[in-house]
Each structure stands twice: as structure tokens, then as C-alpha cells.
Design an enzyme around this catalytic site. Structure first.
Site: not given
Ligand code: LLP
Length: 425
Positions: A247, A284-287, A327, A353-354, A381
């Protein structure tokens, strides 16, 4: 003379008037590989990871990259080789981890709707933990595991009811979200899990949302989770690891999230103060690992001046970059070779076309058709949410490592987009 890096984008900078990713000029990549084109810096990913590793130095911690942010095999391999585990949300993501050489024992499986087939697949390869979100899911997982003569390692995703102060679509830790087990029901749900023969309780986890730019929601969520650990253990169920989810936000438009090491210095201080400093930790970092490691390169097709708005029509669209349409997200847009002179205000839009197909609104740009633009913060994402809408093949992806260019995904052909279809007669 070296011009500054793009804000928030280490390793992506102007050199001699042209935007480069590490040592490679973007205009050269566009002419070789075409546009739209995703270009990622490996060094930027590893430096984002290094901030977490620094934060956790000397601790018993596992970083599980939330691969939904960008699940291309070449990206997964970078993190697997750096020792990361993976947070997955489908059997498809698990297959990708294995294809990229990831260690299944370091996989945690999140998500509210795991199917029996996905549970079986994950048990077969021996994943590290299922993050379970409901009693119903516990019962099904138990049944599947007993049927296979196995015990499934489980953690309960608890919903701490903390406001992450982010966009409502990406906020997940509040009551009223579909995610997690309510705080009040957590103890009884743990007791239920502990009585099922096919399950082995190993942890607790929470994830309160995404693109979080403040420290307070994390500190609050941690307090709530630690309260629960105390209660659950008092009820007789030991908790081995604590997973604090992902997050952490990135700088899209002047956002100032804490650095990962600074955030974790504060969180670890709280863990220590409350006597939980020795626990196995997971995140669990993603972004924050990939978002600002990449740009999407696009060519200006047409300029269309209007009475109310000027449009800059580019060859990337909402199928490549869905975040603005979904978003109202802001992605910085910058010319690859900036021209001199005053900018004009444009809405930067794609060919789809939107009316929702916009990439940036009211941007001051000095551009001509044929110019290249870089849409920033495109590492997370974007490609993982891309589609074939309007029968547009998905873009190619490149991973840059110093002066090396690796094609990690070829451009999808139009044939690729309909090869699974059949004519009925
Ligand atoms: N763990 C769980 C259980 C999650 O649901 C998520 C993201 C993460 C970890 C990773 O979160 P992050 O570190 O990436 O913030 N598509 C949206 C973001 C959706 C995130 C969903 N869950 C966007 O483009 O902003």
C-alpha cells in the site's frame, strides 16, 4: 551537463536534452520497437527494493512483491533473483511465479474468491501461506487440503477498520469493504480455523489500501493487528508471522509518501515497544517497487485545437493506461525531447472511441505531431491492467539494465488478439 531526473523517478533523466532510462535514449527505443512502449529501469526497481531491505536490516522479514502491480515474467525474475517472495491473487499469478523461477515456498495467496482448483494448485506446489478472508473460505480450503492429505498453512486477513486516506476504489481496510475478516469476529474465526484438521494457522495479515502517503494509517492498523495477536494467542492459537500488507504510495504529482525505510523505522519502533520485534514479518508491496521505475512512450498523432479544449491525440490509450479513466488518476506527461517556447494547454487523449479515454487533462505542452511523450509512473497497474479494447494489441515492454535492452514482452499483433475466436459457420 546532466539535467535533473524526473521527480520521483530515479534512473530516468534528461541527458543532452533527451529523456533516457538508465543509459538508453528513449527516442532510439521508439524507432527500434515502436510505440506505445513500456520501458522499465531495473536499477530503479532494485533501488526501491533496497529501501525496504534497508528498513528491515537485521530483522526476520520476508518481502513478497504484490505482482498484480506488474506481473510480466521479466519483472518477476528481477525480484525472484533479489530474494523476494510473491503475493499472488490467482492461479494464473502462481503459474507466472513458477515460470519466472520464483520460490513457491515464499508465495502468499491473497484474495476473497479463491477457487477449489486454485487451492489445489497452490497446495500441490507448496506455497508458503493462504491469506484467508472468510469462514466459508476456511471451510473450503480445509476440505480441499484434507482431500489431498495435506495441511494448508493459513493466515487470516483481518480488517482493522482504519481509513487509509486514499481513493475509495483502492481503500480496502474499512468496514463496508469486501475484504478481510471483521476485527470483532477475528478471534472466533481463528478458533474455528484452529479446529479444522486440514489447516495450520501460521499468521495474521492486513492490507488497508493502496497509494497511501501518510504514516498514521499504518501505525493505527499495526496497533489494531497487534491487539488481535494478543487476543488470539490468549485464546490459545499461536501466531507465527505478522503480514502488514502493501500500500505504500509513490510520487505521481508531488505526492510525498514516506520512504520505505523511514516508514519501517517507525513501524519497527512500535513493534519493539509492544514486544513483537522478534516475530517473523512479511510485507506485500506492489506499486512502491515498480511504479516509478517505468514510463510508457507514446507518439503524438494529431493536434486538434478546439473552442473549449485543445486535444493532443497520442497513440497510447486507456487500454494501455487505464488508471486515468478508472480512478481519475494523474500521470505526469513529459516530452522525450522538449522543444523551446511556451506550452499550450492540451487534454492528452488516446484513439479509443470513449470520452473516458484520456491520459492527462489540461497539460501545458509544446508539441508537434510525431513528437514522443513519456507517460510517467507507468511501471505499476498499467500493463497488468491493459486490455485489447478496440482490438488494440497490447504494447511491448522493455527492461533496461545500464546500456542493455531486454525485450521482456513483444508487441501483441492483431492476430494475437483474436486467435482464440472461432466463426460459428
Ligand atoms: N496486498 C494486497 C492484499 C492487495 O490487495 C494489494 C493491492 C497489495 C498487497 C499491493 O498494494 P500496493 O503496494 O501496490 O499499493 N489498480 C489500482 C491499485 C489496486 C490495488 C489492489 N490491491 C491502481 O491502479 O491504483
Amino acid at each position: 551537463m546532466t539535467e535533473p531526473t524526473l521527480p520521483g523517478h530515479p534512473f530516468i533523466a534528461y541527458h543532452e536534452g533527451e529523456l533516457c532510462v538508465e543509459q538508453v535514449r528513449l527516442s532510439a527505443l521508439a524507432s527500434t520497437y515502436g510505440t506505445p512502449l513500456f520501458v522499465y529501469s531495473k536499477a530503479a526497481m532494485l533501488s526501491a527494493l533496497a529501501a525496504y531491505q534497508l528498513g528491515f536490516a537485521g530483522r526476520n522479514a520476508q518481502i513478497c512483491y504484490a505482482m498484480k502491480a506488474n506481473s510480466t515474467l521479466g519483472i518477476l525474475q528481477v525480484f525472484a533473483l533479489a530474494g523476494c517472495g510473491f503475493d499472488i491473487v490467482s492461479g494464473g499469478e502462481l503459474a507466472r511465479v513458477l515460470a519466472a523461477g520464483g520460490d513457491p515456498a515464499k508465495v502468499i495467496f491473497s484474495g476473497v474468491g479463491k477457487t477449489r482448483a486454485e487451492m489445489r494448485q497452490a497446495l500441490q506446489v507448496g506455497i508458503g501461506c493462504f491469506n484467508v478472508e472468510s469462514i466459508a473460505e476456511l471451510d473450503v480450503l480445509n476440505e480441499v487440503a484434507v482431500g489431498m492429505g495435506l495441511r494448508a498453512p493459513v493466515s487470516l486477513r483481518v480488517n482493522p477498520n482504519v481509513d487509509p486516506q486514499t481513493h475509495p476504489y483502492i481503500s480496502t481496510g474499512l468496514k463496508g469493504n469486501k475484504f478481510g475478516v471483521a476485527h470483532e469476529q477475528a478471534v472466533e474465526t481463528y478458533l474455528h480455523a484452529s479446529r479444522l484438521p486440514g489447516l495450520k494457522v501460521v499468521g495474521i495479515d492486513c492490507h488497508i489500501g493502496s497509494q497511501i502517503t501518510e504514516t498514521t494509517p499504518y501505525l493505527d492498523a499495526m496497533d489494531r493487528v497487534l491487539d488481535l495477536v494478543t487476543q488470539v494467542e490468549a485464546a490459545g492459537v499461536p501466531i507465527h508471522h505478522i503480514d502488514f500488507g502493501g500500500g505504500l504510495g509513490i510520487n505521481y504529482n508531488g505526492d510525498t509518501p514516506p520512504a520505505a525505510d523511514a516508514l519501517w523505522a517507525q513501524l519497527l519502533a512500535k513493534l519493539d515497544a509492544r514486544g513483537f520485534g522478534q516475530r517473523q514479518l512479511m510485507i506485500e508491496p506492489g506499486r512502491s517497487l515498480v511504479g516509478n521505475a517505468g514510463v510508457c512512450l507514446s507518439e503524438v498523432l494529431y493536434l486538434k485545437p478546439g473552442e473549449q479544449k485543445n486535444f493532443c491525440i497520442i497513440d497510447a490509450a486507456m487500454n494501455d493506461l487505464p488508471r486515468p479513466a478508472m480512478y481519475q488518476a494523474y500521470h505526469h506527461i513529459t516530452p522525450v525531447r522538449p522543444r523551446k517556447g511556451e506550452g499550450t494547454l492540451f487534454d492528452v487523449v488516446g484513439p479509443i472511441c470513449e470520452s473516458g479515454d484520456w491520459i492527462g487533462r489540461d497539460r501545458s505542452l509544446q508539441v508537434q505531431p510525431g513528437d514522443l511523450l513519456a507517460v510517467c509512473s507507468a511501471g505499476a497497474y498499467c500493463m497488468s491492467m491493459a486490455s485489447n479494447y478496440n482490438t488494440r494489441g497490447r504494447a511491448a515492454e522493455l527492461l533496461i539494465d545500464g546500456d542493455q535492452v531486454h525485450v521482456i514482452r513483444q508487441r501483441e499483433s492483431v492476430f494475437d488478439t483474436f486467435q482464440l475466436e472461432q466463426l460459428p459457420v
